[in-house]
Enzyme design. Structure first.
Site, PDB file in Angstrom:
ATOM      1  N   ASN A 126     -35.939 -10.788  27.110  1.00  0.00           N
ATOM      2  CA  ASN A 126     -37.034 -10.695  27.730  1.00  0.00           C
ATOM      3  C   ASN A 126     -37.605 -12.195  28.126  1.00  0.00           C
ATOM      4  O   ASN A 126     -38.359 -12.209  28.803  1.00  0.00           O
ATOM      5  CB  ASN A 126     -37.984 -10.129  26.733  1.00  0.00           C
ATOM      6  CG  ASN A 126     -38.102 -10.710  25.372  1.00  0.00           C
ATOM      7  OD1 ASN A 126     -37.086 -11.146  25.053  1.00  0.00           O
ATOM      8  ND2 ASN A 126     -39.201 -10.585  24.691  1.00  0.00           N
TER       9      ASN A 126
ATOM     10  N   LYS B 162     -25.034 -17.301  22.491  1.00  0.00           N
ATOM     11  CA  LYS B 162     -24.901 -16.011  23.189  1.00  0.00           C
ATOM     12  C   LYS B 162     -26.149 -15.462  23.888  1.00  0.00           C
ATOM     13  O   LYS B 162     -26.843 -14.899  22.798  1.00  0.00           O
ATOM     14  CB  LYS B 162     -24.112 -15.078  22.273  1.00  0.00           C
ATOM     15  CG  LYS B 162     -23.676 -13.975  22.982  1.00  0.00           C
ATOM     16  CD  LYS B 162     -23.398 -12.562  22.272  1.00  0.00           C
ATOM     17  CE  LYS B 162     -24.355 -11.716  22.368  1.00  0.00           C
ATOM     18  NZ  LYS B 162     -24.879 -11.076  23.578  1.00  0.00           N
TER      19      LYS B 162
ATOM     20  N   GLY C 279     -34.514 -10.352  18.524  1.00  0.00           N
ATOM     21  CA  GLY C 279     -33.986  -8.910  19.123  1.00  0.00           C
ATOM     22  C   GLY C 279     -34.849  -7.943  18.489  1.00  0.00           C
ATOM     23  O   GLY C 279     -35.645  -8.204  18.042  1.00  0.00           O
ATOM     24  N   SER C 280     -34.264  -6.725  18.366  1.00  0.00           N
ATOM     25  CA  SER C 280     -34.566  -5.684  17.656  1.00  0.00           C
ATOM     26  C   SER C 280     -34.537  -5.785  16.124  1.00  0.00           C
ATOM     27  O   SER C 280     -33.558  -6.494  15.560  1.00  0.00           O
ATOM     28  CB  SER C 280     -33.965  -4.394  18.203  1.00  0.00           C
ATOM     29  OG  SER C 280     -32.460  -4.376  17.864  1.00  0.00           O
TER      30      SER C 280
ATOM     31  N   GLU D 248     -36.378 -13.366  14.555  1.00  0.00           N
ATOM     32  CA  GLU D 248     -37.621 -12.845  15.115  1.00  0.00           C
ATOM     33  C   GLU D 248     -37.266 -11.312  15.699  1.00  0.00           C
ATOM     34  O   GLU D 248     -36.595 -11.238  16.606  1.00  0.00           O
ATOM     35  CB  GLU D 248     -38.013 -13.968  16.148  1.00  0.00           C
ATOM     36  CG  GLU D 248     -38.454 -15.103  15.813  1.00  0.00           C
ATOM     37  CD  GLU D 248     -39.622 -15.226  14.941  1.00  0.00           C
ATOM     38  OE1 GLU D 248     -40.349 -14.128  14.839  1.00  0.00           O
ATOM     39  OE2 GLU D 248     -39.880 -16.129  14.160  1.00  0.00           O
TER      40      GLU D 248
ATOM     41  N   CYS E 280     -42.652  -9.754  22.474  1.00  0.00           N
ATOM     42  CA  CYS E 280     -42.783  -9.325  21.181  1.00  0.00           C
ATOM     43  C   CYS E 280     -44.025  -9.607  20.678  1.00  0.00           C
ATOM     44  O   CYS E 280     -44.750  -8.962  19.796  1.00  0.00           O
ATOM     45  CB  CYS E 280     -41.611 -10.208  20.271  1.00  0.00           C
ATOM     46  SG  CYS E 280     -41.693 -11.989  20.387  1.00  0.00           S
TER      47      CYS E 280
ATOM     48  N   GLU F 250     -42.547   0.019  17.715  1.00  0.00           N
ATOM     49  CA  GLU F 250     -42.538  -0.916  19.009  1.00  0.00           C
ATOM     50  C   GLU F 250     -41.792  -0.121  20.017  1.00  0.00           C
ATOM     51  O   GLU F 250     -40.887   0.408  20.084  1.00  0.00           O
ATOM     52  CB  GLU F 250     -41.609  -2.051  18.745  1.00  0.00           C
ATOM     53  CG  GLU F 250     -41.693  -3.171  19.777  1.00  0.00           C
ATOM     54  CD  GLU F 250     -41.029  -4.449  19.515  1.00  0.00           C
ATOM     55  OE1 GLU F 250     -39.667  -4.311  19.381  1.00  0.00           O
ATOM     56  OE2 GLU F 250     -41.518  -5.538  19.709  1.00  0.00           O
TER      57      GLU F 250
ATOM     58  N   GLU G 190     -40.119 -20.751  13.737  1.00  0.00           N
ATOM     59  CA  GLU G 190     -39.394 -21.438  15.028  1.00  0.00           C
ATOM     60  C   GLU G 190     -40.506 -22.473  15.698  1.00  0.00           C
ATOM     61  O   GLU G 190     -41.664 -22.089  15.399  1.00  0.00           O
ATOM     62  CB  GLU G 190     -38.978 -20.392  16.030  1.00  0.00           C
ATOM     63  CG  GLU G 190     -38.029 -19.413  15.496  1.00  0.00           C
ATOM     64  CD  GLU G 190     -37.210 -18.849  16.511  1.00  0.00           C
ATOM     65  OE1 GLU G 190     -36.320 -19.357  17.271  1.00  0.00           O
ATOM     66  OE2 GLU G 190     -37.285 -17.457  16.848  1.00  0.00           O
TER      67      GLU G 190
HETATM   68  O1  TXE Z   1     -31.830  -5.579  21.578  1.00  0.00           O
HETATM   69  P1  TXE Z   1     -30.785  -6.124  20.454  1.00  0.00           P
HETATM   70  P2  TXE Z   1     -31.813  -4.944  23.120  1.00  0.00           P
HETATM   71  C1  TXE Z   1     -36.118  -4.701  21.010  1.00  0.00           C
HETATM   72  C2  TXE Z   1     -36.977  -3.727  21.892  1.00  0.00           C
HETATM   73  C3  TXE Z   1     -35.713  -3.182  22.785  1.00  0.00           C
HETATM   74  C4  TXE Z   1     -34.792  -3.312  21.794  1.00  0.00           C
HETATM   75  C5  TXE Z   1     -33.248  -3.079  22.335  1.00  0.00           C
HETATM   76  O2  TXE Z   1     -37.676  -2.770  21.380  1.00  0.00           O
HETATM   77  O3  TXE Z   1     -35.964  -1.877  23.364  1.00  0.00           O
HETATM   78  O4  TXE Z   1     -35.094  -4.453  21.105  1.00  0.00           O
HETATM   79  O5  TXE Z   1     -33.114  -4.324  23.044  1.00  0.00           O
HETATM   80  C6  TXE Z   1     -27.184  -9.057  20.221  1.00  0.00           C
HETATM   81  N1  TXE Z   1     -24.463  -8.739  16.218  1.00  0.00           N
HETATM   82  N2  TXE Z   1     -36.427  -5.844  21.421  1.00  0.00           N
HETATM   83  O6  TXE Z   1     -30.444  -3.968  22.901  1.00  0.00           O
HETATM   84  O7  TXE Z   1     -29.541  -5.162  20.138  1.00  0.00           O
HETATM   85  C7  TXE Z   1     -27.378  -8.630  21.716  1.00  0.00           C
HETATM   86  O8  TXE Z   1     -26.379  -8.784  22.538  1.00  0.00           O
HETATM   87  C8  TXE Z   1     -24.687  -9.931  16.745  1.00  0.00           C
HETATM   88  C9  TXE Z   1     -37.392  -6.788  20.763  1.00  0.00           C
HETATM   89  O9  TXE Z   1     -31.440  -6.105  23.997  1.00  0.00           O
HETATM   90  O10 TXE Z   1     -31.608  -6.485  19.400  1.00  0.00           O
HETATM   91  C10 TXE Z   1     -28.501  -9.595  22.605  1.00  0.00           C
HETATM   92  O11 TXE Z   1     -27.982 -10.900  22.593  1.00  0.00           O
HETATM   93  N3  TXE Z   1     -25.562  -9.772  18.007  1.00  0.00           N
HETATM   94  C11 TXE Z   1     -37.186  -8.221  21.079  1.00  0.00           C
HETATM   95  C12 TXE Z   1     -29.293  -9.596  20.908  1.00  0.00           C
HETATM   96  O12 TXE Z   1     -28.419  -9.253  19.970  1.00  0.00           O
HETATM   97  C13 TXE Z   1     -25.804  -8.629  18.268  1.00  0.00           C
HETATM   98  C14 TXE Z   1     -36.500  -8.681  22.374  1.00  0.00           C
HETATM   99  C15 TXE Z   1     -30.608  -8.912  20.919  1.00  0.00           C
HETATM  100  O13 TXE Z   1     -30.229  -7.356  21.014  1.00  0.00           O
HETATM  101  C16 TXE Z   1     -25.391  -7.391  17.788  1.00  0.00           C
HETATM  102  C17 TXE Z   1     -35.631  -7.843  22.649  1.00  0.00           C
HETATM  103  C18 TXE Z   1     -24.461  -7.688  16.551  1.00  0.00           C
HETATM  104  N4  TXE Z   1     -23.976  -6.382  15.946  1.00  0.00           N
HETATM  105  C19 TXE Z   1     -35.403  -6.631  22.376  1.00  0.00           C
HETATM  106  N5  TXE Z   1     -25.703  -6.346  18.469  1.00  0.00           N
HETATM  107  C20 TXE Z   1     -38.422  -9.161  20.752  1.00  0.00           C
HETATM  108  N6  TXE Z   1     -39.004  -8.704  19.710  1.00  0.00           N
HETATM  109  O14 TXE Z   1     -38.732 -10.222  21.545  1.00  0.00           O
HETATM  110  C21 TXE Z   1     -26.387  -6.696  19.553  1.00  0.00           C
HETATM  111  N7  TXE Z   1     -26.521  -8.255  19.464  1.00  0.00           N
END
Ligand code: TXE
Length: 483
Positions: A155, A178, A231-232, A253, A287, A385, A464
């Site tokens: 995002n 990554k 991420g999530s 985060e 977020c 969320e 951060e």
């Molecule tokens: O997130 P992921 P995704 C939330 C938002 C969204 C949901 C899914 O609700 O609908 O997450 O988005 C890496 N080991 N947010 O699928 O899976 C992945 O490749 C290590 C909120 O994009 O959490 C990416 O680089 N890394 C958030 C990163 O983790 C892994 C912003 C985030 O992916 C992994 C984005 C693993 N096992 C999404 N699996 C915010 N709050 O700002 C995945 N990744």
């Protein structure tokens, strides 16, 4: 290979060399799914491990580099980001789908972040203490943690990597970065600038690929000393378990369900502006986005009517079109998830006010209209969320009720209040269970030189950004000397 060709076919950066992947992937423009933005390299476990070893080998050199050199490197990166903000902003808008002005501003902010940490590299703090023992002097110094794995979401494909990579390098760590699967070209473009900044080979590495393979390898690798993840919640929880099991340092985060409280004494226009910006700009994919508008009874109906009017005229469209105020959703999976949440809200009895429909526009993209519902606190739309342009209004009987509703969530990133009462504003700032508060401002939109992060399920580990970033990216050493 020319820069333009490289942008079409981004490669990994491993030990100072551009490497093809073990497989390739494509990234698609969410505003026009006929457009392939790039065909990029994807790394498997083996290739990710090569990047980690390169970062580990480069530690001896970079961790002992002098602060002026680090400052120069970071300053150069910052200057180039600022100089190329329009061009890189266009790439960001094409690959992620935020509007061009939002994207250009994000690239500029990334440049400012690098410049801020160029200064921080020259200001690494230490302490000198008198000892409890006669004739002994004690000092406390900060050293780099080691190899840092940086796992970023889609995002903010420039700003989030920037606010992780810049402090990591400023404090003498080496990096394997990554980016998220859907925005590899932005990650590559940032890395390409970093690759020309004067770092020793291997001090900064880029790996593109899946979270499950490339990301998980970073999290599990014994040579990765620290992992910074955004991420999530589900993925963050897995990252935490795996990394702490091998005693690596972790910073997470994750999500938010950020409230914007609107009191009856608020300036209504200002409150509606805050709601519109915080809830729907960047397609609600922040977020820090507000997804719960908690409105005092006296102003509830007027607020809903005014916000509805504003949503009805919000121009949804192609991210590069000048008139567009809200771009597409990032991809089909996220759009389907948003629409599913809207179906659930209707089924649970939340009252539909506006939007929430898939839109067919001139170009085939992941478009939807901004959605607003009247909900009760137990509805899933008020609890989970969604991460899209979907928000709900909760009615509050009083300020105390509004505050209780604001805190009634497993998340704790950010909370806002619109009021003209200094007393209420101060009370809210003190009692909101979050990491960041906003008064008469949208919940989204933060400065880059002060701490960022939250409480409860939103965050884990030190904050951060700003000088607080040193807490995560350095380790403290206590020295004793007989003087
Ligand atoms: O997130 P992921 P995704 C939330 C938002 C969204 C949901 C899914 O609700 O609908 O997450 O988005 C890496 N080991 N947010 O699928 O899976 C992945 O490749 C290590 C909120 O994009 O959490 C990416 O680089 N890394 C958030 C990163 O983790 C892994 C912003 C985030 O992916 C992994 C984005 C693993 N096992 C999404 N699996 C915010 N709050 O700002 C995945 N990744």
């Amino acid at each position: 290979m020319k820069l333009g060709d490289m942008q079409q076919n981004p490669r990994h950066l491993i030990n100072g060399r551009w490497e093809i992947g073990t497989t390739t992937g494509v990234s698609i423009n969410p505003s026009d799914t006929r457009e392939v933005v790039a065909e990029h390299a994807r790394a498997d476990r083996n290739q990710t491990e090569q990047a980690v070893r390169a970062a580990s080998d480069a530690l001896a050199s970079w961790s002992h580099s002098n602060p002026q050199r680090r400052a120069d490197v970071l300053d150069l990166i910052g200057s180039e980001l600022l100089a190329r903000k329009d061009e890189l902003g266009k790439l960001l808008a094409r690959e992620e789908g935020k509007t061009l002005p939002e994207a250009v501003a994000e690239v500029a902010r990334s440049g400012q972040i690098f410049k801020f940490f160029a200064g921080e590299a020259l200001r690494i703090p230490g302490e000198l203490h008198a000892s409890v023992r006669q004739g002994v002097q004690v000092d406390v110094t900060r050293e780099p943690v080691g190899v840092v794995g940086i796992i970023a979401p889609w995002n903010f494909p420039f700003a989030i990597p920037a606010w992780k990579i810049a402090p990591a390098l400023a404090y003498g760590n080496t990096v394997v970065f990554k980016p998220a699967e859907s925005v590899p070209t932005c990650g590559w473009a940032l890395s390409e600038i970093i690759s020309r900044s004067g770092l020793p080979a291997g001090a900064f590495n880029l790996i593109m690929g899946s979270g499950r393979e490339a990301g998980q390898t970073l999290v599990d690798h014994p040579l990765v000393n620290a992992v910074s993840f955004t991420g999530s919640v589900a993925t963050g929880t897995r990252v935490l378990q795996a990394a702490t099991a091998r005693r690596a340092r972790v910073q997470l985060e994750m999500g938010g369900k950020n409230p914007l409280v609107v009191l009856a004494d608020a300036d209504l226009e200002q409150a509606v502006d805050c709601a519109l910006q915080g809830g729907y700009f960047s397609t609600g994919q922040r977020c820090t986005a507000s997804s719960r508008f908690i409105v005092e009874a006296g102003v509830h109906d007027a607020f809903v009517a005014r916000l509805r009017q504003r949503l009805a005229t919000l121009k949804v469209g192609h991210a590069l079109e000048r008139a567009t105020e809200m771009g597409p959703v990032v991809d089909e999976t996220q759009l389907a998830q948003n629409l599913e949440h809207i179906a659930i809200a209707r089924k649970e009895g939340a009252e539909h006010v506006f939007g929430g429909e898939r839109l067919e526009l001139a170009t085939p993209g992941h478009y939807m209209s901004p959605a607003l519902f009247l909900a009760r606190p137990e509805h899933r739309i008020a609890r989970e969320e969604i991460f899209g342009p979907v928000a709900c209004v909760l009615r509050a009987d009083s300020y105390e009720h509004a505050l209780a509703l604001a805190n009634d969530t497993p998340f704790g990133l950010c909370a806002g209040i619109c009021t003209t009462s200094l007393k209420r504003a101060m009370h809210f700032k003190r009692h909101a269970q979050v990491g960041m508060t906003m008064v008469n401002l949208p919940t989204a939109g933060v400065d880059f030189h002060v701490p960022f992060g939250g409480r409860k399920d939103s965050s884990y580990g030190p904050r951060e950004q700003g000088s607080h970033a040193a807490e995560f990216y350095t380790t403290v050493k206590t020295g004793y000397m007989l003087a």
